[in-house]
Design a protein around this motif. Structure first.
Motif: not given
Length: 211
Positions: A157-163, A191-203
């Motif tokens: 759910s975390q990955q889906f929400f972040a995506k 956890a939220h920070k890690a999920a977003l940075e995994k999808l876009d490390n420039t964010l």
């Protein structure tokens, strides 16, 4: 010769000779003065040549000398215009405008208001057509605050929400950067920070430890 000398030696004769000689000398002086007077009146131009030449020379010099240019007065001088600021060089949409918080989520608004260096606590900020949660003018940074209980969800759910949220965050960053601002996403968990940075490390993502 002796007779002639004796005659001239007589007082009466000597006196007469002196008178005659004096009259002759005076007469010569008077004649010279009259001749000079007639000469000046006969040729008046030549008589005043020296004085006229000097006066004419002064007039010519005055005409030939360049006239001094007048100094510009204070009214003719215009101060340089001040340089344009980055906000004025860009479109009016880039100027930050405080707007009321969107209602319905007081904890979210409180977290945004407590953001360090927030220039408009109690307000959102409208920039480039987007309503951001906060603006720190000192660092020219716009913020989007996320206060979801992200860590309570399972990994899927975390990955889906972040995506799902990522495209909107990327669009907000483009809008902010187009106006010369930096953009930061504020979250409440690592956890939220890690999920977003995994999808876009420039964010740029920051964990908000103040709320």
């Amino acid at each position: 010769m002796g007779i002639g000398f004796c005659v001239l030696a007589a007082p009466e004769i000597a006196l007469g000779a002196v008178v005659v000689l004096g009259v002759v000398v005076i007469g010569v002086a008077i004649k010279e003065a009259l001749d000079a007077y007639e000469l000046r009146h006969a040729y008046p131009e030549e008589a005043g040549t020296s004085r006229g030449t000097k006066a004419a020379s002064r007039r010519v010099e005055a005409q030939d000398s360049p006239k001094p240019k007048p100094e510009p007065s204070g009214q003719d001088w215009l101060p340089p215009m001040p340089p344009e600021s980055p906000e004025r060089e860009r479109s009016p949409e880039c100027r930050p405008v405080p707007v009321p918080h969107r209602g319905g989520n007081d904890p979210h608004n409180d977290c945004a208001d407590l953001l360090p260096q927030n220039s408009f606590p109690g307000w959102d900020v409208l920039v480039n057509g987007k309503q951001f949660d906060a603006l720190a003018l000192v660092t020219r940074t716009l913020w989007d605050v996320k206060t979801d209980a992200f860590e309570k969800h399972n990994l899927h759910s975390q990955q889906f929400f972040a995506k799902v949220k990522l495209p909107e965050l990327q669009r907000e960053r483009r809008l902010a950067e187009a106006c010369g601002y930096k953009f930061i996403v504020g979250v409440r968990s690592a956890a939220h920070k890690a999920a977003l940075e995994k999808l876009d490390n420039t964010l740029k993502v920051v964990v908000m430890d103040w709320c």
